[in-house]
Design an enzyme around this catalytic site. Sequence first.
Site, PDB file in Angstrom:
ATOM      1  N   ASP A  13      21.810  61.006   2.055  1.00 18.78           N
ATOM      2  CA  ASP A  13      21.464  62.411   2.333  1.00 18.78           C
ATOM      3  C   ASP A  13      20.777  63.080   1.148  1.00 18.78           C
ATOM      4  OD1 ASP A  13      22.836  62.131   4.817  1.00 18.78           O
ATOM      5  OD2 ASP A  13      24.694  62.320   3.685  1.00 18.78           O
ATOM      6  N   LYS A  16      15.573  61.811   1.670  1.00 18.23           N
ATOM      7  CA  LYS A  16      14.557  60.745   1.662  1.00 18.23           C
ATOM      8  C   LYS A  16      13.479  61.006   2.707  1.00 18.23           C
ATOM      9  CE  LYS A  16      17.844  57.675   2.254  1.00 18.23           C
ATOM     10  NZ  LYS A  16      19.076  58.359   1.855  1.00 18.23           N
ATOM     11  N   GLY A  40      20.314  59.469   8.955  1.00 16.78           N
ATOM     12  CA  GLY A  40      19.946  60.761   9.531  1.00 16.78           C
ATOM     13  C   GLY A  40      18.873  61.378   8.668  1.00 16.78           C
ATOM     14  N   HIS A  41      17.629  61.228   9.067  1.00 16.39           N
ATOM     15  CA  HIS A  41      16.521  61.753   8.281  1.00 16.39           C
ATOM     16  C   HIS A  41      15.956  62.997   8.938  1.00 16.39           C
ATOM     17  CE1 HIS A  41      15.747  57.585   6.331  1.00 16.39           C
ATOM     18  NE2 HIS A  41      16.861  58.146   5.952  1.00 16.39           N
ATOM     19  N   ARG A 142      27.189  34.599  13.026  1.00 16.54           N
ATOM     20  CA  ARG A 142      26.234  33.779  13.785  1.00 16.54           C
ATOM     21  C   ARG A 142      26.434  33.893  15.297  1.00 16.54           C
ATOM     22  NH1 ARG A 142      26.961  30.536   9.281  1.00 16.54           N
ATOM     23  NH2 ARG A 142      28.986  31.517   9.322  1.00 16.54           N
ATOM     24  N   GLN A 222      20.553  55.341   3.937  1.00 16.28           N
ATOM     25  CA  GLN A 222      21.749  55.392   3.079  1.00 16.28           C
ATOM     26  C   GLN A 222      21.319  55.346   1.607  1.00 16.28           C
ATOM     27  OE1 GLN A 222      22.053  52.741   5.796  1.00 16.28           O
ATOM     28  NE2 GLN A 222      22.375  54.546   7.002  1.00 16.28           N
TER      29      GLN A 222
HETATM   30  P1  IMP Z   1      28.549  53.107   8.531  1.00 15.85           P
HETATM   31  O1  IMP Z   1      27.213  52.945   7.881  1.00 15.85           O
HETATM   32  O2  IMP Z   1      28.486  53.874   9.831  1.00 15.85           O
HETATM   33  O3  IMP Z   1      29.288  51.800   8.655  1.00 15.85           O
HETATM   34  O4  IMP Z   1      29.443  54.010   7.557  1.00 15.85           O
HETATM   35  C1  IMP Z   1      29.886  53.539   6.300  1.00 15.85           C
HETATM   36  C2  IMP Z   1      29.855  54.649   5.257  1.00 15.85           C
HETATM   37  O5  IMP Z   1      28.492  54.993   4.985  1.00 15.85           O
HETATM   38  C3  IMP Z   1      30.527  55.953   5.693  1.00 15.85           C
HETATM   39  O6  IMP Z   1      31.099  56.577   4.560  1.00 15.85           O
HETATM   40  C4  IMP Z   1      29.362  56.797   6.189  1.00 15.85           C
HETATM   41  O7  IMP Z   1      29.636  58.170   6.117  1.00 15.85           O
HETATM   42  C5  IMP Z   1      28.295  56.385   5.193  1.00 15.85           C
HETATM   43  N1  IMP Z   1      26.933  56.553   5.719  1.00 15.85           N
HETATM   44  C6  IMP Z   1      26.274  55.807   6.617  1.00 15.85           C
HETATM   45  N2  IMP Z   1      25.049  56.272   6.827  1.00 15.85           N
HETATM   46  C7  IMP Z   1      24.895  57.332   6.036  1.00 15.85           C
HETATM   47  C8  IMP Z   1      23.797  58.232   5.769  1.00 15.85           C
HETATM   48  O8  IMP Z   1      22.695  58.128   6.311  1.00 15.85           O
HETATM   49  N3  IMP Z   1      24.054  59.213   4.863  1.00 15.85           N
HETATM   50  C9  IMP Z   1      25.237  59.333   4.214  1.00 15.85           C
HETATM   51  N4  IMP Z   1      26.263  58.523   4.423  1.00 15.85           N
HETATM   52  C10 IMP Z   1      26.095  57.531   5.320  1.00 15.85           C
END
Ligand code: IMP
Length: 427
Positions: A13, A16, A40-41, A142, A222
């Site tokens: 967040d 990007k 989430g962009h 796999r 991420q």
């Molecule tokens: P997952 O990616 O849904 O498996 O979540 C794993 C961790 O990554 C959690 O703490 C989510 O809140 C965090 N996370 C996943 N995608 C994002 C993102 O786009 N922004 C911020 N945190 C994220």
Amino acid sequence: MPTIVVTGTQWGDEGKGKVVDYLAQKADTVVRYQGGSNAGHTVVVAGEEYKLRLLPSGVIHKNTVNVIANGVVVDPEVMIQEMDALIARGIDVSGIRLSNRAHVVLPYHRMLDGLSDEARGSGKIGTTKRGIGPCYMDKARRIGIRVCDLIDTDEFRKRLKENLELKNKELSLYGAEPLDYEKVLAEYEAYAERLRPHVVDTIALLNREIAANKKILFEGAQATMLDIDYGTYPYVTASHPVSGGVPVGAGVAPRKIDKVIGIVKAYCTRVGEGPFPTEQLNEIGDKLREAGHEFGTVTGRPRRTGWLDAPVVRYAGELSGLDYMAITRLDILDGFDEIKMCVDYKYKGEILKEIPASLKVLAEVEPVYETFEGWKTDISGIRSYEDLPANAKKYLERMAEVVGVPVGIVSVGPNRDETIIIASDLF
Ligand code: IMP
């Protein structure tokens, strides 16, 4: 060889989407190389807001090829919904290319993501429940179903049957109802028909484009501290947001990467569980959350907020080989009398030289802060670095010094034009 990677340096967040959108104006191709619809962009163009989860941020641009590469896990339902929403707003989505090697998110992945995280009780990760972790787990086991299998009717029927036998057993362990084969099949056969025209070998496509000297932008989702190897494990996502994720996730050799830009939010946020040394569980944190509207794009969850953690950005700089930092949301700090920056971690009285692997240690580090005077003025109209208030420049210059990477871009507002470009060698 104009290939640029944009990667997050904190816990996601960072903004990007905004920087990618800015650079995408000149790019021929924008590529997602990891993650899935957990991202989430938010992109704002001419006051219009676009929220993207799976599609590359370049999709808003005319004549841009947008690639979802093999390292991404693709939820076809989300992809089609996003394409339809853009079509409804008059955007041409015919330039979207989906890798035949990308893995497909199925309903059982989403269900198991929620059920298994809840079952961890107080140790839960706080995932986005989009099925991302379980889909990558199946890839490593796999037994994953790839896009090339999805669009092969006979293969998909066979693979879905085999997988559902196993997945319904797994679901029953959590007391969940089994999934109906015919229902899932009908749903996914419809998705396959819709997505088929977009499916190509994106490895061949990207390497052809690189050979033709096209401008390619790799868009990370991420961020470094959520990387499965380098982040705050186990409170991480299941993929590799660092720049090293590009060669593996897109089939482009490391030597073909030209520049890497690390996105650094001027303060720090995180969603989900896990240690966060500079977190401000006080009115400063509330003020940052309010001023920055820090609520998740995908989940709507309030984000945890704190001061900039420069040791984390320094670590990201090393890991991804950052050429520049792009500082985002500097304007959010406009109203603060005082701004702090963590420049080091102390543990048991000693300065730590590295980011601790152990979460127990990370949870106990003491941030060493430097305090900066605020600039207390609206900077959103400023378009050149020289015109920034002296106190804002002091903050940025100290950041570059502590991190060891120059500032190449400064974003002073959500709109595309609210951007200051300092680096002269980007595209
Ligand atoms: P997952 O990616 O849904 O498996 O979540 C794993 C961790 O990554 C959690 O703490 C989510 O809140 C965090 N996370 C996943 N995608 C994002 C993102 O786009 N922004 C911020 N945190 C994220």
